[in-house]
Every structure is written in structure tokens, then in C-alpha cells.
Enzyme design. Structure first.
Site, short mmCIF file in Angstrom:
data_model
loop_
_atom_site.label_atom_id
_atom_site.label_comp_id
_atom_site.label_asym_id
_atom_site.label_seq_id
_atom_site.Cartn_x
_atom_site.Cartn_y
_atom_site.Cartn_z
N CYS A 252 0.84 -1.19 0.00
CA CYS A 252 0.00 0.00 0.00
C CYS A 252 0.88 1.25 0.00
O CYS A 252 1.96 1.25 0.58
CB CYS A 252 -0.90 0.03 1.23
SG CYS A 252 -2.20 -1.24 1.22
N CYS B 275 -3.70 -8.78 6.39
CA CYS B 275 -3.57 -7.78 5.33
C CYS B 275 -4.93 -7.10 5.29
O CYS B 275 -5.92 -7.73 4.93
CB CYS B 275 -3.24 -8.46 3.99
SG CYS B 275 -3.37 -7.29 2.61
N CYS C 240 -5.38 0.72 -16.59
CA CYS C 240 -4.93 0.65 -15.20
C CYS C 240 -3.69 1.52 -14.98
O CYS C 240 -3.20 1.62 -13.86
CB CYS C 240 -4.66 -0.80 -14.79
SG CYS C 240 -3.49 -1.64 -15.86
#
Ligand SMILES: C[S@@+](CC[C@H](N)C(=O)[O-])C[C@H]1O[C@@H](n2cnc3c(N)ncnc32)[C@H](O)[C@@H]1O
Length: 446
Positions: free
Chosen positions: A112, A188, A404
Site C-alpha cells: 500500500c 492484510c 490501469c
């Protein structure tokens, strides 16, 4: 871009871990140095830009407008920038929050990028990145807002497909940023709870390189150690319940499918909305995976229309054949898109690249010469100039580009503009909260 004012508040020291700052000339930085900087704008890739005595610093774990102490993590001779982590916040942004995940932060899990950012502001950062990419690469000033994917509230618990790395002791974990080192984790927070409920993070995976876990929208979650024998990779079924389309898709557990549970339906609805397919039209679904957009288009153009799906992965094409069997108007081709158009593959360097030169370039005989509509959903590298030119040569009335990577999208958008198309709409979705990733759907018309 905001830089640190000369001399003021811009000093070196140690970070308390013994990383010593030596005597060097101004602007020279080495790994381990700790400097105080003012943080400038967000950039594409999950970091912000700062400056230290003229040197550009790519800074993670910071936010625009903050003042932080940054530890250099990468400094290469001759490189005009260094990479660094914010290790202490001197003046915090109003958008900073305590990271919900205990493994988020400098030197920890690299999965992240934005755990320290309030989730609504993450979307503003991503919108700024999309705008900047279009401005820089396509010379277009675009208005864009990044929307949450329906059903997402706090940006956690959404990831239905996770590849966990395995360390030397056989423990599952996640990799550090820009490193092969594995950080063993016992949770997670962005993973779907069904992924965690498999017990993958408490198992022993000696001898495996990685473990894939997939929690499909129908049926049980599956755990697939990597490498696996071909026969060991199960197939899952994903159900898509969009407003404009519904269907089931079989997908290999190691094949491509959107990881956010709301993403596939959201993108299908958006593509159908922006293209507005009509009965009897011809549509191309390029980089078609297991046939998500091809099925939706086939239903819209009806039996009198035609849809050609092009995908290079053998497993995906096999799944597509099953998924699209109910639509006789669909033709699923197994081919690279550039090969199907008869254009050169992008140049690669390194082993295996020489053979390309002798390849015969021949357009696939079943690829139509004209199309009314095109969907492009390429991998992160984008479609590229030659494919974009071929798409434009089909003279479609509308092109939906699902992307993306906003940089690849903006670069390909520039080629489409040059070929006479214009950007008619740009949607962006937060399909990967807590990370820097953002999914765009751009529509181009003639
Ligand atoms: C982002 S995925 C999109 C898949 C599909 N449209 C979907 O939404 O599920 C990109 C797909 O392109 C395929 N692919 C990658 N490079 C390709 C190429 N050069 N030609 C054709 N397909 C390619 C991958 O195997 C993958 O299925």
C-alpha cells in the site's frame, strides 16, 4: 512544485538508527541520510516530490504541503533523483491519518502507498495524478474526479485476489517496496476477509515461491501455491451483476480478473454507457481476457451484430470460449493484438529479442477492416502507437479505453488525438484503495 527554501529548515542529521551523515558537497545524498524537506505535489507511482538543495527527492509516506524528515533509501551515482521515506512528520497535512495497517510504513510492507491518507483524499491525489499525466503526455487539460467503486466505504477488505510471497522460512508475507525481501504478516487489511479466512498467513509454505489466494464472487476461496502443475490450477466462477448486464465467467485462479469485487460490474456499466452500442453493430474487444466486455457487447449488438475478441493468453481464451458460447455473434481470437493487426511488436532488449526481426507481419484474416465500436483494455504498458493507429484506421464511431495506468493511457490518448479522435469523456475509479493505482475509462469519438 514546492521545494525546500534554501538553507531554511533543510538540514541533515542521523535518523537515530546510527545512519551517519558524512561531510559531502551540497546536494549530494547517500542511502541512510536523513534530511528535512518540504513536500511538494503527488506524482505517479505512490510518492510525492520534494527537493533537497536542488536534488529531486521521490518521497513515500508523505503528503503534499507537509514538512517531514526523510531518510534516503536509494541514491544512485549519476541519477538526478533520490528515493526516500518520510520517517518523521514535522508539520502534518490535515489529510494525514494513522495508518490502519500495522505493516504500513517505512521499511515495512510495500503493498500500500496511501494508508496514511484519509481515503477521500487518496482519491483527490489520484485525480491530480491523472490530470498531470494527461497534461504532460497528451497536452490535454482534463477535469476528472476519482469515484469510489460502489460498495466501498473505508478502502479496506476489498482485495479478492492476493499473491502472497513466501520467505526462506516458508512463511507467507508481502514484499517490501522495490525489494525482493518478504515481510511476514499475520493480516492484510485490504484483503477480503475470505482470503484471510483460508489461513494462508498461518500456513507453512516451504518450497513454494508464492501462494495465490482467490475469493471469487461465487463459491469457496481457493489457495494455489506457486509454482503449481498446470492441472492443479483450479477454475473459479465470477458472477457479474451490473445494471446493464449480468453474466457468469469462468476464470483460471491464476488468470486475470478485476480484484475489487465491485470493479467488473462498474467498468461494464461504464463501457456500455459511454459506447451506447446499437443492435447490428460490429465491436472489437481488444485484450479481452475471459470475455467480460465481449459478452456485454454481444448482448447489446444482438444476433445481427458482431463482436471480435482478441486475447493472447491461452487459458483466458479457453475460458472465453466457454463464457461466450451463448453468443454466436462473438468470435474469440487467440492472438497478440499487435500480431492480429499485423504490426511490429514493441521492441524489447535482452535475450530472446533477436528472433522478432524475422517475424512476418500479417493481419489476422478474421479481424474486420471496419468496426463501429472498440474496447481496449491493455495491460499496464498500454496499447502503443502502432496498435492505436490500427484501431483508428477501423474508423470506429467510439472507442472505450479501459486503463490501469494513467501514463500509458495519456500517451496512447495523444496518438488517438493525432489520428483524428477526441477525448469525449474520462471516468476514473478507486478500484485499488490504499494503493496509488487508479482505473480510468476514457471514451474517444471522431
Ligand atoms: C487488463 S487485462 C483485461 C482483461 C479483460 N478485458 C477484463 O476486463 O477482464 C489485460 C489482458 O490483456 C492480455 N494481454 C496482454 N498482452 C496482450 C497482447 N499483446 N495481446 C493480447 N492480449 C494481451 C492479458 O492476458 C490480459 O488478459
Amino acid at each position: 512544485m514546492t521545494g525546500s527554501p534554501p538553507g531554511a529548515g533543510s538540514h541533515r542529521g542521523t535518523d537515530g538508527t546510527g545512519d551517519r551523515v558524512g561531510e559531502r558537497s551540497v546536494g549530494e545524498l547517500s542511502v541512510g541520510d536523513v534530511v528535512e524537506v518540504e513536500v511538494g505535489p503527488v506524482a505517479h507511482g505512490g510518492f510525492c516530490i520534494a527537493r533537497y538543495e536542488g536534488r529531486v527527492v521521490f518521497l513515500r509516506h508523505a503528503l503534499p504541503g507537509e514538512r517531514v524528515r526523510a531518510r534516503v533509501t536509494e541514491a544512485k551515482p549519476g541519477q538526478r533523483f533520490v528515493r526516500a521515506d518520510a520517517v518523521e512528520v514535522v508539520e502534518a497535512s490535515e489529510h494525514r491519518v494513522t495508518a490502519p495497517c500495522p505493516y504500513a510504513g517505512p521499511g515495512l510492507c510495500g503493498g500500500c502507498d496511501f494508508q496514511h491518507v484519509e481515503v477521500g483524499h487518496q482519491r483527490e491525489l489520484k485525480a491530480a495524478v491523472v490530470r498531470e499525466q494527461f497534461s504532460r503526455l497528451a497536452h490535454l487539460e482534463v477535469a476528472v474526479a476519482v469515484e469510489p467503486v460502489p460498495g466501498d466505504h473505508d478502502g479496506l477488505g476489498w482485495r479478492t485476489r492476493v499473491e502472497f510471497a513466501v520467505d526462506e522460512a516458508g512463511r507467507a508475507g508481502l514484499r517490501q517496496h522495490r525489494s525482493h525481501d518478504v515481510v511476514p504478516v499475520d493480516t492484510c487489511l485490504i484483503a477480503d476477509e475470505r482470503v484471510l479466512a483460508t489461513g494462508v498467513l498461518h500456513g507453512h509454505w516451504d518450497g513454494e515461491q508464492a501462494v495465490d489466494v482467490v475469493a471469487p464472487s461465487t463459491g469457496e476461496a481457493v489457495v494455489v501455491p506457486v509454482p503449481s502443475g498446470e492441472q492443479d490450477v483450479p477454475t473459479v466462477v465470477e458472477h457479474v451483476a451490473a445494471q446493464r448486464f449480468a453474466g457468469d465467467f469462468q476464470v483460471s485462479a491464476r488468470g486475470f480478473w478485476q480484484v475489487h469485487p465491485g470493479a467488473a460490474a462498474t467498468f461494464v456499466d461504464t463501457v456500455l454507457e459511454v459506447l451506447a452500442p446499437r443492435e447490428g453493430e460490429t465491436a472489437l474487444d481488444l485484450y479481452s481476457g475471459v470475455g467480460l466486455f465481449a459478452a456485454a457487447l454481444a448482448e447489446a449488438v444482438g444476433p445481427g451484430g458482431k463482436v471480435v475478441a482478441v486475447e493472447s493468453d491461452a487459458d483466458a481464451v479457453a475460458s472465453a470460449a466457454a463464457n461466450l458460447a451463448a453468443y454466436p455473434s462473438v468470435l474469440a481470437l487467440r492472438a497478440r493484438v499487435d500480431d492480429a493487426f499485423g504490426v511490429a511488436r514493441p521492441k524489447r532488449s535482452g535475450p530472446g529479442s533477436r528472433g522478432q526481426r524475422s517475424r512476418k507481419l500479417r493481419r489476422h484474416p478474421l479481424l474486420p477492416l471496419r468496426a463501429d465500436l472498440v474496447v481496449l483494455d491493455p495491460p499496464r504498458t498500454g496499447a502503443g502507437k502502432d496498435v492505436v493507429a490500427q484501431v483508428a484506421a477501423l474508423e470506429p464511431r467510439a472507442i472505450a479505453y479501459v486503463a490501469c495506468d494513467p501514463a500509458a493511457l495519456a500517451r496512447d490518448a495523444a496518438w488517438l488525438l493525432e489520428a483524428g479522435y477526441r477525448l469525449e469523456g474520462l471516468h476514473a475509479f478507486d478500484a485499488f484503495p490504499m494503493t496509488h493505482h487508479v482505473e480510468c475509462v476514457a471514451v474517444f469519438g471522431r
